[in-house]
Scaffold this active site. Structure first.
Site, PDB file in Angstrom:
ATOM      1  N   GLU A  67      53.902  13.993  27.573  1.00  0.00           N
ATOM      2  CA  GLU A  67      53.193  15.122  28.315  1.00  0.00           C
ATOM      3  C   GLU A  67      51.495  14.466  27.806  1.00  0.00           C
ATOM      4  OE1 GLU A  67      53.780  18.945  26.588  1.00  0.00           O
ATOM      5  OE2 GLU A  67      51.593  19.413  26.913  1.00  0.00           O
ATOM      6  N   LYS A  74      54.655  25.737  19.843  1.00  0.00           N
ATOM      7  CA  LYS A  74      55.010  24.603  20.953  1.00  0.00           C
ATOM      8  C   LYS A  74      54.006  23.565  20.728  1.00  0.00           C
ATOM      9  CE  LYS A  74      55.558  22.486  25.053  1.00  0.00           C
ATOM     10  NZ  LYS A  74      54.517  21.551  25.667  1.00  0.00           N
ATOM     11  N   ASP A 105      64.807  12.412  14.041  1.00  0.00           N
ATOM     12  CA  ASP A 105      65.482  13.075  14.804  1.00  0.00           C
ATOM     13  C   ASP A 105      64.579  14.635  15.188  1.00  0.00           C
ATOM     14  OD1 ASP A 105      67.313  15.053  15.556  1.00  0.00           O
ATOM     15  OD2 ASP A 105      68.904  14.424  14.473  1.00  0.00           O
ATOM     16  N   HIS A 145      43.711  18.851  31.169  1.00  0.00           N
ATOM     17  CA  HIS A 145      44.923  18.416  31.860  1.00  0.00           C
ATOM     18  C   HIS A 145      44.736  17.867  33.100  1.00  0.00           C
ATOM     19  CE1 HIS A 145      48.365  20.824  29.415  1.00  0.00           C
ATOM     20  NE2 HIS A 145      47.740  20.138  28.720  1.00  0.00           N
TER      21      HIS A 145
HETATM   22  C1  MEV Z   1      50.972  22.845  25.937  1.00  0.00           C
HETATM   23  O1  MEV Z   1      51.668  21.752  25.878  1.00  0.00           O
HETATM   24  C2  MEV Z   1      50.721  23.508  24.573  1.00  0.00           C
HETATM   25  C3  MEV Z   1      49.679  24.918  24.560  1.00  0.00           C
HETATM   26  O2  MEV Z   1      50.316  25.720  25.329  1.00  0.00           O
HETATM   27  C4  MEV Z   1      49.802  25.328  23.245  1.00  0.00           C
HETATM   28  C5  MEV Z   1      49.031  26.471  22.901  1.00  0.00           C
HETATM   29  O3  MEV Z   1      49.248  27.289  23.803  1.00  0.00           O
HETATM   30  O4  MEV Z   1      48.653  26.725  21.744  1.00  0.00           O
HETATM   31  C6  MEV Z   1      48.423  24.361  25.103  1.00  0.00           C
END
Ligand code: MEV
Length: 412
Positions: free
Chosen positions: A80, A252, A268, A364
């Site tokens: 990513e 995430k 892992d 991004h």
């Molecule tokens: C993207 O990989 C991760 C985000 O969505 C985390 C978040 O929203 O806090 C930017």
């Protein structure tokens, strides 16, 4: 050793970046050659079954990290874009206020032994009475671990519906611990069956590493990012603490950093991820792993998560993982856990700050455009030039990038 604050690192070409890492981590010729060439097919054949190729992932370095008053360059393997840049930027922001303070609990992992067909209460008391015998018997299974100061620390008996589940708590020192704990659980089968007069079914490590957590905290003066943004970050954190849809995405973002370091160091990722998500649920509601607050004119961040990771054994023996660990220069699994917590907090801060300001798409897009420029053949200073023109033209495609690159090379 030089520091991890390397201004303009991202503008260097790969050879120059490797030179910086080499100087920081005292890499030798073989290390550099491994970084350049990677592993051969012959080397990876046998690491898993039915090998037919190698899947290369980019390995990036997060710069600027200072944790417990020590500088770290942090290897991150991820597909990513933005993750490494975001971690580095966040680390730079916190560095000006002393960086991250991190701590961790002992490296205790839990092994579970499921016992059925027994008289539950009686079997549980027999297990508890034989605590010392169980500990001795399990420790005999791994004298090396015991010699290193590890081994079984406690035995517990849990009644779950119609079964007894015996837990052994094992100090696994610098290993992730799956092999040690699984071997111990399996070796205990006859003793546990004898004590409980029941039947042992599953014997396996639990990835819910509640007893093996790492914590990190960091703070910055409000004026360094602006009071409005700081307040919006805290409001965004409150959103995550009140809503599972947002909490999952919040976490995430944390795991973007944590998993990338786990992968780079041969740990892992699934063990750490499943443990982290269960930990996020420990209060009965899925919640954010980190907390953000404003106090004394400071924005303060805190994170805690389980860190079932090692620096010896298992996947960490992969030559690329060993090299990542050499660059990280951590001396224990606990220290690696503290690095993971700090990276998770940094990654989370970067996402929340972007969400509280320009949004995440702009950053991004910039990185996406740079990737497309590289795919079209751009190198060195061409990459940013092509990327900027792609963004201006609003068509971020390889064919467009090739056109721009041809034009640049012809006309300068
Ligand atoms: C993207 O990989 C991760 C985000 O969505 C985390 C978040 O929203 O806090 C930017």
């Amino acid at each position: 050793m030089s520091g991890s604050r390397i201004p303009g690192f991202y503008k260097l070409d790969i050879k120059e970046r490797v030179e910086e890492i080499k100087a920081f981590a005292s890499l030798n010729k073989e290390d550099v050659s491994l970084l350049e060439k990677g592993l051969s097919l012959e080397k990876v054949d046998g690491m898993i079954e039915n090998v037919y190729s190698i899947y290369p992932l980019p390995l990036g370095i997060a710069v600027n990290f200072r944790i417990n008053n020590r500088d770290y360059l942090i290897p991150m393997a991820t597909e990513e874009s933005s993750v490494v840049a975001a971690a580095s930027n966040a680390a730079k922001v916190f560095r000006s206020s002393g960086g991250f303070r991190a701590s961790s609990s002992k490296p205790l992992m839990t092994g579970q032994i499921q016992v059925t067909d027994c008289s539950l209460e009686k079997a549980a008391s027999s297990v508890i009475e034989a605590r010392d015998e169980i500990i001795d018997s399990a420790n005999q299974q791994d004298p090396v671990l015991v010699e290193l100061g590890g081994g079984v620390r406690d035995v517990k008996a849990r009644l779950i519906d119609d079964m007894l589940v015996v837990h052994i708590l094992v100090d696994v020192r610098d290993a992730m611990g799956a092999n040690a704990v699984n071997s111990m659980c399996e070796a205990l089968t006859p003793l546990i069956e004898d004590l409980t007069k029941g039947r042992v079914n599953f014997r396996i490590l639990s990835n819910y590493a509640m007893e093996r957590t790492a914590r990190a905290e960091a703070s910055i003066p409000l004026e360094s990012i602006g009071e409005d943004i700081a307040q919006d970050i805290v409001s965004g954190y409150r959103f995550a603490s009140l809503d599972v849809y947002r909490a999952v995405t919040h976490n995430k973002g944390v795991m973007n950093g944590v998993s990338a370091v786990c992968l780079a160091t041969g740990n892992d990722t699934r063990a750490v991820e499943s443990g982290a998500h269960a930990f996020a649920c420990r209060g009965g509601i899925y919640s954010p792993l980190s907390k953000w607050s404003i106090d004394d004119d400071l924005l303060k961040g805190f994170i805690e998560l389980p860190v079932a990771v090692g620096i010896i054994g298992g996947g960490t023996m992969h030559p690329m993982a060993r090299l990542s660990l050499k660059i990280l220069n951590v001396s224990s699994a606990r220290e690696l856990g503290e690095v993971l917590a700090s990276v998770g907090l940094a990654q989370n801060f970067a996402a929340l700050r972007a969400l509280a300001s320009e949004g995440i798409q702009r950053g991004h897009m910039r990185l996406h455009a740079r990737n497309i420029a590289v795919m079209a053949g751009a190198s060195g200073v061409e990459v940013d030039k092509v990327a900027n023109l792609l963004i201006e033209g609003e068509k971020i495609r390889v064919d467009k990038a090739r056109e721009i690159l041809d034009d640049l090379r012809k006309n300068g």
